[in-house]
Every structure is written in C-alpha cells, then in structure tokens.
Design a protein around this motif. Structure first.
Motif, PDB file in Angstrom:
ATOM      1  N   LYS A  93       5.049   3.310  -1.387  1.00 31.18           N
ATOM      2  CA  LYS A  93       4.939   2.031  -2.099  1.00 31.18           C
ATOM      3  C   LYS A  93       5.674   0.939  -1.326  1.00 31.18           C
ATOM      4  N   THR A 116      -1.505   4.984  -0.296  1.00 30.56           N
ATOM      5  CA  THR A 116      -1.118   4.334  -1.533  1.00 30.56           C
ATOM      6  C   THR A 116      -0.718   5.351  -2.600  1.00 30.56           C
ATOM      7  N   LEU A 118      -1.616   5.255  -5.520  1.00 29.53           N
ATOM      8  CA  LEU A 118      -2.709   5.354  -6.489  1.00 29.53           C
ATOM      9  C   LEU A 118      -3.655   6.504  -6.181  1.00 29.53           C
ATOM     10  N   ILE A 534      -9.040   1.446  -4.824  1.00 25.84           N
ATOM     11  CA  ILE A 534      -7.617   1.560  -5.072  1.00 25.84           C
ATOM     12  C   ILE A 534      -6.819   0.497  -4.332  1.00 25.84           C
TER      13      ILE A 534
END
Length: 549
Positions: A93, A116, A118, A534
């Motif tokens: 992140k 990521t 996600l 994403i």
C-alpha cells in the motif's frame, strides 16, 4: 546527480528540449548503488521521504537512511534465499517500508513485483504462478492475509512476511528482520544492471487477464523527463504523487525521477480518499509539486480551494486518464495553476506531455517527450494528417526510448502483436492538431462507429461531466441494426440529483449543444457505480458485454 546523467539540463524551448535532451549513459547502471548510495555519500542529510498517515504518525527519511535501510533489506532478503533474478511481490500500500524494500531488491538483483492490496485469491494465484514468485511482503491486514493464505493452498509461496507483524504463525516479521540485518551491503561483482529485469508490473486488465510488463534497470533514467521536465520537481523540493505502491504510477511519481532530480517524495498513507485531507497534507508539509488523476481534481474543485495555503506549491500535473477541460478551467480559476497533462502507459514512461515551454490546451495530452518518436497511424499504417484520428504508436526502428518496456514476460506472441517492425502500438486513438498537440479519443476497442461516424467516448464523457448533475460517466456503443451502433452513457449522478426522464432529455440536449449533434447519447442509464478495475479504471468492456447479453 542529474548533471552527471544529462549532457544538458536547461533548455530554451520545447524544440530545444526535444532536439537536445541526451544522456550520458552510465556503465552497469543500478539505481540502488548509482543513485541512492551516490546521493547518500555526497549529501547524506538530503530528504528522501516524508511519510504520514491518518492516525497522525509522521516519519522523515534522509538519503543516508535509505542507503542504510535498503542495505538491511537486501541482507534480509538474501537471508531468506532470495537472489539475483528471483521474483518478490510487494503488497505494501503506502507503507514507508516499500522504499527500503524495493531499493534493496534492486541492489540484490531480484525482481520486484509491486502489487495492490485489492488483489483477490484468484489474482494472487495467477501472479504467483505466472512469475514463480519466491516471496511476498505484505501489509498485515485481514483481507490481505486471507487472500494470500487462501492462495497458498493452490501455490506454495516459499516465504511470506508481514510489515507490522503481530505474531502470526507462518509469517516472518519484516520490520524485525530489517532492524536485525546488517546495514553493510557491498555491490556484487555481478550486480544486476542495464537490460537485466528490475520490475515486473501486472497491468490492471481493462479487457482481459493482466499482462506482465517487464522493465529493466535503465527504466529509472526514463523518468528523469517525467520528474524534472513534466512534473517540474525541484532541488530540495517535495513532490506528491497520489498513488498506491502497487501501481506503476508510484514509479512515475514517488521514487526514481524525483530522487534523481533532487526532490524528496511525499507519502500520505490513507485508505479512503478525502479531498480535504489531501489538501491539508499539501498545505502542512509544504508540497512544491503535485500530481493526481483527473477524478481527484474533480473532487478538489468542489472544495473551497482559496481556504488552503498553497504558498509553497509551484506546479500541478495530471495523468492516469484524460483531463476534462471543465476541470482544468475550474481548478485554474480557484488556484491559478494550469494543470499540465501527461500521457503514458505501464509499458512506457511519460511519452506525451505539456512541458514547461508549452501553452496548455485544456484536454490535450501535449507533445512528444524527447526520445519518443510518436506518430498517429490509420489501419493501413499510414501517418494521419492533421485532425485525422488514428492509433498512437511509438516508432523504435531508429531509436528506442529510455523507459520503454522489454516486452511481456513469457509472452513473445503478445509482445510481437503490439511491437513489430520497429513500431509499438499503444492501443490508444488520438488526433494531432496543427501545432503538434495530441488529443485523446479513446482505446481502439472503445471507439464507437455509428452511421458512418467514428465517435470517441472521451469527448462525449467530457461534455456530460460539464453538467452539474453528472459525477461520473462511461460512454459505450450499443449494437444497432440500422446505425451499426448507438451511443450509450452510463451515468453516476452527483449528490442532490435524482434520475428521471426529464434529466435524460436534459443531458441529451446538453451534449448536442457542446458537441456535434450526432454524438449525443441515445441511451442513458443511471447507476450507483461504474464497473472498474482494481486500479480504478472504468471497465467499458464490462458495460458492453452486459448490453450484448
């Protein structure tokens, strides 16, 4: 540092810049040793990273700190069996640990895969299998842990480590390992450099499974133009690009070119975007140069921008998706800053931009970056005339720009499909005006052919976004027996507006007024959210598939 890499650093005009921007190519170049350590040796107290988060924590890192921490990271990775050519995924992140980790991997010669938070189990399995990932370093969050642990059931990840470890079994403590490792790491005799792979990015997949974009150790040099001449990063300045470390935008704006140009990077570690908080970070920390996608600027202009102290801010740029002229005009009216657009891809560095010597044309991507031989061609490979739409290509038969990718890892067929006979096909369509400025139309697959007309979704979307009722929108084509296709707008309404037939007619009339009448959306669908990748890019392919079902 920058003076040793460029034959000239100052230019009088765009033409001077385009013609005379040239490199002194370092031998055996490795960013970790030849930039980070070199700066640290010469100016150890120079700022490298200013980091803060929503909890109020702040940390400041000098170049000396980055040399020490990256050496420790390299030794920690080596202790886990990671060596030259091994692949390590970083799911961090906006944590400060990303910077020591990635530079440490560069020094070690391992290949970093920024990713990521996600990602789902399926995403992680796909990436681990495709690249034979040897180690993952991740943030210690429940959704990330669950995705990685479930992925481990299908692909045995050899080593897993957490930042902010809390005693989880089966996971190494990255922070403790970093602190315990030696801060001395000698440059290996066979240190990775030049054409050796340095980074592997998985594209966000707007039309299919992600592609593996491989970049080599010369890639950071391509971002000198990005940072120094488009973002206008200053010596001893503080540059703030909004991006999570899982995306190539971090390479564009939070590390390579900025440090080479003499600027520190601002890192604001947040989970939920809040325009006011972003603006307060700019104000508090004295950010000097700033970059964000158009979507965020659309939220900034809804704030009372005159209430913030931007006295240190000198330059603002925009990238990630096309800039709507309405956003340009409103931001300029509120702040005095003219947004400078830039264009590129995960496969490239900045390829087109509105550079300092150029007058911005709202909505234009600007002109080619030095080293990039850009053209627009039609379906027959002919260079398009002024005003004629075609595909943006990079001609590499005479020169290969610094920063262009090596190819798609383990996919020679796809590489050859998009890059052949000395031409790289971007898949984006545009047109060029008489002054040499480029204007984005859309992805090749997104262009709508209706009643003999070619309609780019961006122009229609820009028109719709000028209407106060529209927060977001996506324009696509719907098959039609009579016209071939008709224009459809999928619209997310702004707060305080409700869907109605009257509003549909009003939006249609609005588009007719600000664009050619044949471009208006015959179909308008109101939705609460748009399908996105994403990385936040709109998946028009998903809308089209739904309409065909």
């Amino acid at each position: 540092m920058i003076t040793s890499l460029l034959t000239r650093t100052d230019f009088d005009s765009y033409d001077d810049f385009a013609a005379n921007y040239t490199f002194n190519i370092p031998k055996d170049f490795n960013f970790g040793f030849d930039i980070v350590d070199a700066i640290s040796a010469k100016d150890p107290d120079r700022r490298a990273v200013v980091w803060c988060n929503d909890a109020g924590a702040e940390r400041f890192f000098s170049m000396r700190d980055m040399t020490r921490l990256s050496n420790q990271a390299a030794n920690f990775f080596a202790a886990q069996g990671i060596g030259k050519g091994d692949f390590v995924m970083l799911i961090l992140k906006r944590r400060w640990q990303y910077w020591p980790a990635v530079v440490g991997l560069h020094k070690l010669g391992a290949v970093a895969i920024p990713a990521t938070a996600l990602l789902t189990k399926k995403d992680i399995v796909y990436r681990c299998k495709a690249a034979n990932v040897k180690m993952i370093v991740a943030v210690n969050e429940p959704n990330v842990r669950a995705a990685i642990e479930s992925a481990s059931e299908e692909f045995a990840i050899p080593v897993k480590a957490f930042v902010e470890h809390k005693g989880e079994a089966g996971w190494l403590d990255f922070d403790a390992g970093l602190a315990a490792a030696s801060d001395v790491f000698a440059r290996p005799a066979d240190a990775a450099c030049g054409e050796d792979m340095m980074l592997l990015y998985f594209t966000s997949g707007t039309t299919g499974m992600p592609k593996m974009v491989a970049h080599n150790h010369l890639y950071p040099l391509g971002h000198i133009a990005t940072a120094r001449y488009w973002q206008r990063c200053q010596t001893n300045g503080l540059h703030f690009t909004i991006a999570e470390t899982g995306w190539a935008k971090t390479a564009w704006g939070k590390l390579y070119g900025q440090w080479i140009a003499g600027s520190a990077v601002m890192v604001y570690d947040f989970d939920q975007f809040n325009a006011n908080k972003i603006l307060r970070v700019i104000e508090k920390h004295g950010v000097t140069t700033f970059c964000a996608p158009p979507t965020m600027y659309r939220y900034f202009i809804k704030e009372n921008l005159k209430a913030y102290d931007f006295s240190k801010l000198a330059w603002c740029v925009v990238a990630g998706e096309p800039l709507n002229p309405e956003v340009f005009e409103q931001f300029k009216a509120a702040t005095g800053f003219e947004l400078r657009e830039g264009y590129g891809q995960t496969e490239l560095t900045v390829a087109l931009a509105t550079f300092p010597w150029m007058t911005p044309k709202p909505g234009s991507m600007g002109r080619p970056a030095p080293g990039y031989d850009i053209d627009i061609i039609d379906d027959n490979g002919r260079s398009c005339e002024v005003g004629e739409e075609g595909q943006i290509v990079v001609r590499t038969d005479k020169r290969k720009p610094f920063g262009i990718f090596n190819g798609y890892y383990h996919d020679d067929a796809l590489t050859t499909k998009v890059w052949n006979n000395g031409v790289y096909y971007t898949g984006d369509t545009a047109w060029r005006d008489a002054d040499g400025y480029y204007w984005f139309v859309g992805r090749v697959d997104d262009v709508i052919k209706s009643s003999g007309y070619r309609i780019g979704p961006f122009e229609v979307e820009s028109a719709l976004l000028e209407h106060p009722a529209v927060l977001e929108c996506a324009v696509t084509g719907v098959p039609d027996e009579e016209r071939g296709a008709v224009v459809k707008a999928t619209v997310v309404l702004a707060k305080g507006h409700a869907a109605s037939n009257e509003l549909k007619k009003e939006l249609q009339s609005h588009v007719k007024r600000v664009t050619a009448p044949y471009k208006y959306p015959r179909i308008i669908e109101f939705v609460t959210e748009l399908p996105k990748t994403i990385s936040g890019k709109i998946r028009r392919v998903e809308i089209r598939a739904k309409d065909k079902a």
